[in-house]
Write a protein that holds these residues in place. Structure first.
Motif, PDB file in Angstrom:
ATOM      1  N   ASP A  28      52.583  35.878  37.107  1.00  0.00           N
ATOM      2  CA  ASP A  28      51.574  36.152  37.572  1.00  0.00           C
ATOM      3  C   ASP A  28      51.862  37.257  38.563  1.00  0.00           C
ATOM      4  OD1 ASP A  28      51.421  33.631  38.556  1.00  0.00           O
ATOM      5  OD2 ASP A  28      53.333  33.054  40.134  1.00  0.00           O
ATOM      6  N   GLU A  29      52.025  38.372  38.931  1.00  0.00           N
ATOM      7  CA  GLU A  29      52.298  39.051  38.726  1.00  0.00           C
ATOM      8  C   GLU A  29      51.220  40.271  37.860  1.00  0.00           C
ATOM      9  OE1 GLU A  29      55.149  41.539  41.539  1.00  0.00           O
ATOM     10  OE2 GLU A  29      56.192  41.146  39.687  1.00  0.00           O
ATOM     11  N   LEU A  30      51.234  40.014  36.327  1.00  0.00           N
ATOM     12  CA  LEU A  30      50.499  40.657  35.631  1.00  0.00           C
ATOM     13  C   LEU A  30      49.352  39.778  35.185  1.00  0.00           C
ATOM     14  CD1 LEU A  30      53.522  40.870  32.597  1.00  0.00           C
ATOM     15  CD2 LEU A  30      52.480  42.820  34.351  1.00  0.00           C
ATOM     16  N   VAL A  31      48.680  38.855  35.502  1.00  0.00           N
ATOM     17  CA  VAL A  31      47.862  38.177  35.719  1.00  0.00           C
ATOM     18  C   VAL A  31      47.058  38.716  36.234  1.00  0.00           C
ATOM     19  CG1 VAL A  31      46.856  36.024  36.042  1.00  0.00           C
ATOM     20  CG2 VAL A  31      48.537  35.843  34.128  1.00  0.00           C
ATOM     21  N   ASP A  32      47.406  38.836  38.046  1.00  0.00           N
ATOM     22  CA  ASP A  32      47.233  39.679  38.921  1.00  0.00           C
ATOM     23  C   ASP A  32      46.652  40.926  38.639  1.00  0.00           C
ATOM     24  OD1 ASP A  32      47.183  37.206  40.927  1.00  0.00           O
ATOM     25  OD2 ASP A  32      48.651  37.932  41.949  1.00  0.00           O
ATOM     26  N   VAL A  33      47.463  42.062  38.034  1.00  0.00           N
ATOM     27  CA  VAL A  33      46.748  42.727  37.763  1.00  0.00           C
ATOM     28  C   VAL A  33      45.947  43.418  36.552  1.00  0.00           C
ATOM     29  CG1 VAL A  33      47.493  45.122  36.991  1.00  0.00           C
ATOM     30  CG2 VAL A  33      49.477  44.297  38.379  1.00  0.00           C
ATOM     31  N   THR A  34      45.779  42.337  35.699  1.00  0.00           N
ATOM     32  CA  THR A  34      45.019  42.450  34.837  1.00  0.00           C
ATOM     33  C   THR A  34      43.641  41.413  35.273  1.00  0.00           C
ATOM     34  OG1 THR A  34      47.126  41.882  33.299  1.00  0.00           O
ATOM     35  CG2 THR A  34      44.489  41.211  32.473  1.00  0.00           C
ATOM     36  N   PHE A  35      43.704  40.489  36.084  1.00  0.00           N
ATOM     37  CA  PHE A  35      42.703  40.260  36.859  1.00  0.00           C
ATOM     38  C   PHE A  35      41.775  42.001  37.818  1.00  0.00           C
ATOM     39  CE2 PHE A  35      40.717  38.635  40.508  1.00  0.00           C
ATOM     40  CZ  PHE A  35      39.518  38.168  40.394  1.00  0.00           C
ATOM     41  N   ALA A  36      42.930  42.328  38.286  1.00  0.00           N
ATOM     42  CA  ALA A  36      42.430  43.402  39.043  1.00  0.00           C
ATOM     43  C   ALA A  36      41.745  44.426  38.967  1.00  0.00           C
ATOM     44  CB  ALA A  36      42.762  43.863  40.407  1.00  0.00           C
ATOM     45  N   ILE A  37      42.106  44.397  36.933  1.00  0.00           N
ATOM     46  CA  ILE A  37      41.956  45.819  36.278  1.00  0.00           C
ATOM     47  C   ILE A  37      40.026  44.951  36.412  1.00  0.00           C
ATOM     48  CG2 ILE A  37      41.519  46.989  34.905  1.00  0.00           C
ATOM     49  CD1 ILE A  37      45.235  47.424  34.888  1.00  0.00           C
ATOM     50  N   ALA A  38      40.295  44.147  35.183  1.00  0.00           N
ATOM     51  CA  ALA A  38      38.559  43.904  35.020  1.00  0.00           C
ATOM     52  C   ALA A  38      38.022  43.463  36.147  1.00  0.00           C
ATOM     53  CB  ALA A  38      38.853  42.433  34.258  1.00  0.00           C
ATOM     54  N   ALA A  39      38.079  43.226  36.868  1.00  0.00           N
ATOM     55  CA  ALA A  39      36.942  42.299  37.876  1.00  0.00           C
ATOM     56  C   ALA A  39      36.769  44.068  38.847  1.00  0.00           C
ATOM     57  CB  ALA A  39      37.950  42.024  38.771  1.00  0.00           C
ATOM     58  N   THR A  40      37.847  45.105  38.916  1.00  0.00           N
ATOM     59  CA  THR A  40      37.197  46.460  39.152  1.00  0.00           C
ATOM     60  C   THR A  40      36.307  47.370  37.892  1.00  0.00           C
ATOM     61  OG1 THR A  40      39.052  47.480  38.552  1.00  0.00           O
ATOM     62  CG2 THR A  40      38.881  47.094  40.727  1.00  0.00           C
ATOM     63  N   ALA A  41      36.715  47.364  36.859  1.00  0.00           N
ATOM     64  CA  ALA A  41      35.660  47.629  35.735  1.00  0.00           C
ATOM     65  C   ALA A  41      34.393  46.836  36.233  1.00  0.00           C
ATOM     66  CB  ALA A  41      36.220  47.150  34.119  1.00  0.00           C
ATOM     67  N   LEU A  42      34.031  45.268  35.744  1.00  0.00           N
ATOM     68  CA  LEU A  42      32.813  44.618  36.122  1.00  0.00           C
ATOM     69  C   LEU A  42      31.912  45.026  37.186  1.00  0.00           C
ATOM     70  CD1 LEU A  42      30.972  42.926  35.082  1.00  0.00           C
ATOM     71  CD2 LEU A  42      31.660  41.032  36.389  1.00  0.00           C
ATOM     72  N   ILE A  43      32.951  45.459  38.922  1.00  0.00           N
ATOM     73  CA  ILE A  43      31.781  45.361  39.234  1.00  0.00           C
ATOM     74  C   ILE A  43      31.849  47.043  39.866  1.00  0.00           C
ATOM     75  CG2 ILE A  43      32.409  46.882  42.412  1.00  0.00           C
ATOM     76  CD1 ILE A  43      33.997  44.344  42.484  1.00  0.00           C
ATOM     77  N   SER A  44      32.778  48.496  38.812  1.00  0.00           N
ATOM     78  CA  SER A  44      32.098  49.369  38.603  1.00  0.00           C
ATOM     79  C   SER A  44      30.401  49.886  37.902  1.00  0.00           C
ATOM     80  CB  SER A  44      33.647  49.602  37.994  1.00  0.00           C
ATOM     81  OG  SER A  44      32.920  51.683  37.540  1.00  0.00           O
ATOM     82  N   GLU A  45      30.570  48.741  36.423  1.00  0.00           N
ATOM     83  CA  GLU A  45      30.026  48.545  35.380  1.00  0.00           C
ATOM     84  C   GLU A  45      28.298  48.208  36.300  1.00  0.00           C
ATOM     85  OE1 GLU A  45      28.259  46.443  31.505  1.00  0.00           O
ATOM     86  OE2 GLU A  45      30.065  47.364  31.905  1.00  0.00           O
ATOM     87  N   LYS A  46      28.366  47.015  37.389  1.00  0.00           N
ATOM     88  CA  LYS A  46      27.359  47.240  37.867  1.00  0.00           C
ATOM     89  C   LYS A  46      27.154  48.114  38.758  1.00  0.00           C
ATOM     90  CE  LYS A  46      28.052  41.801  38.547  1.00  0.00           C
ATOM     91  NZ  LYS A  46      28.447  40.290  38.880  1.00  0.00           N
ATOM     92  N   ARG A  47      27.843  48.861  39.256  1.00  0.00           N
ATOM     93  CA  ARG A  47      27.151  50.187  40.028  1.00  0.00           C
ATOM     94  C   ARG A  47      26.318  51.185  39.407  1.00  0.00           C
ATOM     95  NH1 ARG A  47      31.961  51.190  42.804  1.00  0.00           N
ATOM     96  NH2 ARG A  47      31.972  49.318  44.098  1.00  0.00           N
ATOM     97  N   ARG A  48      27.322  51.675  38.116  1.00  0.00           N
ATOM     98  CA  ARG A  48      26.086  52.314  37.720  1.00  0.00           C
ATOM     99  C   ARG A  48      24.539  51.606  37.354  1.00  0.00           C
ATOM    100  NH1 ARG A  48      31.480  52.699  35.747  1.00  0.00           N
ATOM    101  NH2 ARG A  48      30.947  51.645  33.700  1.00  0.00           N
TER     102      ARG A  48
END
Length: 115
Positions: free
Chosen positions: A51-71
């Motif tokens: 569960d922690e690995l899934v959460d971390v993987t999701f969080a990293i992918a979600a923050t990358a998506l948010i960062s790309e949208k912002r750029r």
């Protein structure tokens, strides 16, 4: 769409507690609450639950998506600004040309004889 690399936590040698706190706050912003101490333990190679690995993987992918949208939003705003400046300058040049032509016609009509 950009191809993202596999999500990886920063290594324990390259992070300090402040960076881990910021990373934890960023993860909390996308709905994943993991304390900075636990992130450091996972980065150091300590066993993590699935569960922690899934959460971390999701969080990293979600923050990358948010960062790309912002750029993309910032670059779109810059393009709109440049387009507005170009249109404004073109309008000023057109008005200047019209005023110069009007002045030239006025001066030419003043030098003609009335007879």
């Amino acid at each position: 769409m950009t191809a993202w690399p596999d999500p990886v936590l920063p290594s324990s040698q390259s992070t300090n507690p402040r960076q881990l706190k910021r990373l934890s706050r960023t993860f909390a912003g996308v709905g994943v609450g993991i304390p900075p101490e636990r992130l450091q333990q996972i980065a150091m190679g300590e066993q993590a639950t699935e569960d922690e690995l899934v959460d971390v993987t999701f969080a990293i992918a979600a923050t990358a998506l948010i960062s790309e949208k912002r750029r993309s939003k910032v670059s779109r705003a810059q393009r709109r600004c440049v387009h507005g400046v170009i249109v404004g300058v073109a309008i000023l040049i057109a008005i200047n040309v019209l005023l110069c032509l009007g002045l030239a016609l006025f001066v030419l009509t003043q030098h003609t004889s009335p007879y």
